[in-house]
Design an enzyme around this catalytic site. Structure first.
Site, PDB file in Angstrom:
ATOM      1  N   LYS A 105       0.928  -1.065   0.105  1.00  0.00           N
ATOM      2  CA  LYS A 105       0.074   0.117  -0.085  1.00  0.00           C
ATOM      3  C   LYS A 105       0.913   1.198  -0.018  1.00  0.00           C
ATOM      4  O   LYS A 105       1.780   1.522   1.038  1.00  0.00           O
ATOM      5  CB  LYS A 105      -0.756   0.014   1.359  1.00  0.00           C
ATOM      6  CG  LYS A 105      -1.865   1.231   1.337  1.00  0.00           C
ATOM      7  CD  LYS A 105      -2.923   0.998   2.511  1.00  0.00           C
ATOM      8  CE  LYS A 105      -3.669   2.318   2.855  1.00  0.00           C
ATOM      9  NZ  LYS A 105      -4.593   2.223   3.775  1.00  0.00           N
ATOM     10  N   LYS A 125      -2.324  -1.231  -4.008  1.00  0.00           N
ATOM     11  CA  LYS A 125      -3.120  -0.341  -3.734  1.00  0.00           C
ATOM     12  C   LYS A 125      -2.250   1.028  -3.759  1.00  0.00           C
ATOM     13  O   LYS A 125      -1.272   1.109  -3.248  1.00  0.00           O
ATOM     14  CB  LYS A 125      -3.997  -0.346  -2.356  1.00  0.00           C
ATOM     15  CG  LYS A 125      -4.728   0.929  -2.094  1.00  0.00           C
ATOM     16  CD  LYS A 125      -5.213   0.697  -0.742  1.00  0.00           C
ATOM     17  CE  LYS A 125      -5.911   1.986  -0.354  1.00  0.00           C
ATOM     18  NZ  LYS A 125      -6.373   2.119   0.811  1.00  0.00           N
TER      19      LYS A 125
HETATM   20  C1  PBG Z   1      -7.165   3.099   5.755  1.00  0.00           C
HETATM   21  C2  PBG Z   1      -7.405   3.012   4.330  1.00  0.00           C
HETATM   22  C3  PBG Z   1      -7.571   4.127   3.212  1.00  0.00           C
HETATM   23  C4  PBG Z   1      -8.269   3.800   2.442  1.00  0.00           C
HETATM   24  C5  PBG Z   1      -8.491   2.146   2.417  1.00  0.00           C
HETATM   25  N1  PBG Z   1      -8.119   2.074   3.799  1.00  0.00           N
HETATM   26  C6  PBG Z   1      -6.978   5.542   3.538  1.00  0.00           C
HETATM   27  C7  PBG Z   1      -5.427   5.536   3.974  1.00  0.00           C
HETATM   28  O1  PBG Z   1      -4.616   4.885   3.727  1.00  0.00           O
HETATM   29  O2  PBG Z   1      -5.394   6.940   4.182  1.00  0.00           O
HETATM   30  C8  PBG Z   1      -8.151   4.414   0.839  1.00  0.00           C
HETATM   31  C9  PBG Z   1      -9.237   3.758  -0.047  1.00  0.00           C
HETATM   32  C10 PBG Z   1      -9.439   4.823  -1.206  1.00  0.00           C
HETATM   33  O3  PBG Z   1      -8.870   5.748  -1.480  1.00  0.00           O
HETATM   34  O4  PBG Z   1     -10.403   4.446  -1.953  1.00  0.00           O
HETATM   35  N2  PBG Z   1      -8.042   2.679   6.605  1.00  0.00           N
END
Ligand code: PBG
Length: 338
Positions: A208, A262
């Protein structure tokens, strides 16, 4: 060489266009098939609201009440979407430094999980995002170490383990730790097994990235990182590719049943690498910013939104993803299922 047909006068070297002539031919030779079966819909459920609230920067997406969430899940199930992932949002006054509301058995995510599981049983895969940023008053994904000001990895991992057990208890079949803390998958696996949830699966947000594409999600989740901060101290740097493989290998070793990359489109190379590096199912998250860009350009009449959505999701599949988390799940299911 004289035997080379390409050198014979009057014969073109190759005619790849032959197999593109008709829709049936193209269908027959398609290398990638995007299917409703690949899709997981991310859904938001908010505590303390009495009607669903649209999210302006994510057209078509809403913060749901538990009741409207169940209706939406039933609609998606009817369209053939196999999975949903739930993001619970507490009342603003329930946020605190450690995100304690997240772990409560009567917390918003747990109530939503129970209601959804009640409605669909095993007919749909019910997942929970296992993270604390929606619940902390500083907006970080874990507890802040007061001496360093950074997120305390090990203290946060201990909370994630309890959070995963609370989510499994409420009915989550899959927990999806998204905080990028080291050791989170192993700690969650151990805690689930010790609490009688050996069958609860882990979808690790393994690779991520600290992306600028999460903006609309943070609107939807009402998350603001304190003091203009960011997540670069725990999420991956966009410049790194090999590091994603290191993350995935570790997560699989710790017990991840599925791994995720991601965002999706800006990391197609990473998806391909991860697909090659492990044997477990690979998911990719087509995130909020990726969705919002398509919707915004479509609203201005600048692009054919549904066609771009299909092209993007097909590219994610082609790169190697088996599963795609996307806010387009319902829209695409309507098109593909028709
Ligand atoms: C963290 C989380 C995020 C997203 C999914 N889980 C936000 C982050 O890491 O700041 C983002 C997903 C998206 O942008 O669609 N709980």
């Amino acid at each position: 060489m004289s035997s080379d047909v390409s050198l014979r006068a009057g014969f073109p070297a190759v005619r790849l266009r032959r197999l593109r002539r008709t829709p049936a031919l193209r269908r027959l030779v398609a290398e990638t098939r995007l299917s409703v079966d690949d899709l997981v819909a991310p859904l938001f459920v908010a505590d303390g609201i009495d009607a669903a609230r649209p999210v302006p920067s994510l057209p078509g997406v809403a913060q749901h009440t538990v009741d409207s969430l169940v209706i939406e899940v039933r609609r998606l199930s009817g369209l053939g979407v196999p999975g949903v992932i739930l993001f619970g949002l507490p009342k603003p006054e329930d946020k605190d430094a450690s995100g304690s509301h997240a772990l409560r058995h009567d917390g918003i995510t747990q109530r939503a999980l129970a209601a959804v599981r009640d409605a669909v049983g095993d007919g749909m895969v019910v997942m929970a995002d296992t993270c604390l940023d929606e619940f902390t008053d500083h907006g970080h994904c874990g507890i802040i170490d007061p001496t360093t000001g950074d997120v305390d990895n090990d203290a946060t991992v201990a909370l994630y383990a309890g959070l995963a057990v609370a989510q499994a208890t409420a009915g989550a079949e899959v927990v999806a730790p998204s905080g990028m803390m080291d050791g989170q998958v192993g700690a969650i696996r151990t805690a689930l097994d010790a609490s009688g949830f050996a069958d609860t699966a882990i979808l690790a947000y393994a690779a991520k990235y600290a992306s600028a594409l999460y903006g609309p999600f943070r609107d939807a989740a009402e998350v603001t990182i304190a003091d203009g901060g960011d997540r670069k101290g725990y999420q991956q740097d966009a410049r790194n590719r090999r590091e994603a493989v290191a993350e995935v290998v570790l997560d699989v070793a710790e017990g991840a049943d599925m791994v995720m990359v991601k965002p999706a489109l800006t990391y197609l190379d990473v998806i391909a690498d991860v697909r090659a590096a492990c044997a477990v199912p690979v998911a990719a998250y087509h995130v909020s910013g990726e969705y919002a860009m398509v919707k915004a350009a479509e609203e201005r009449g600048w692009i054919d939104g549904p066609a771009v959505a299909l092209e993007q999701l097909t590219a994610v599949k082609r790169a190697g993803a088996d599963i795609i988390l996307t806010y387009f799940a319902g829209d695409v299911a309507e098109v593909l299922g028709a």
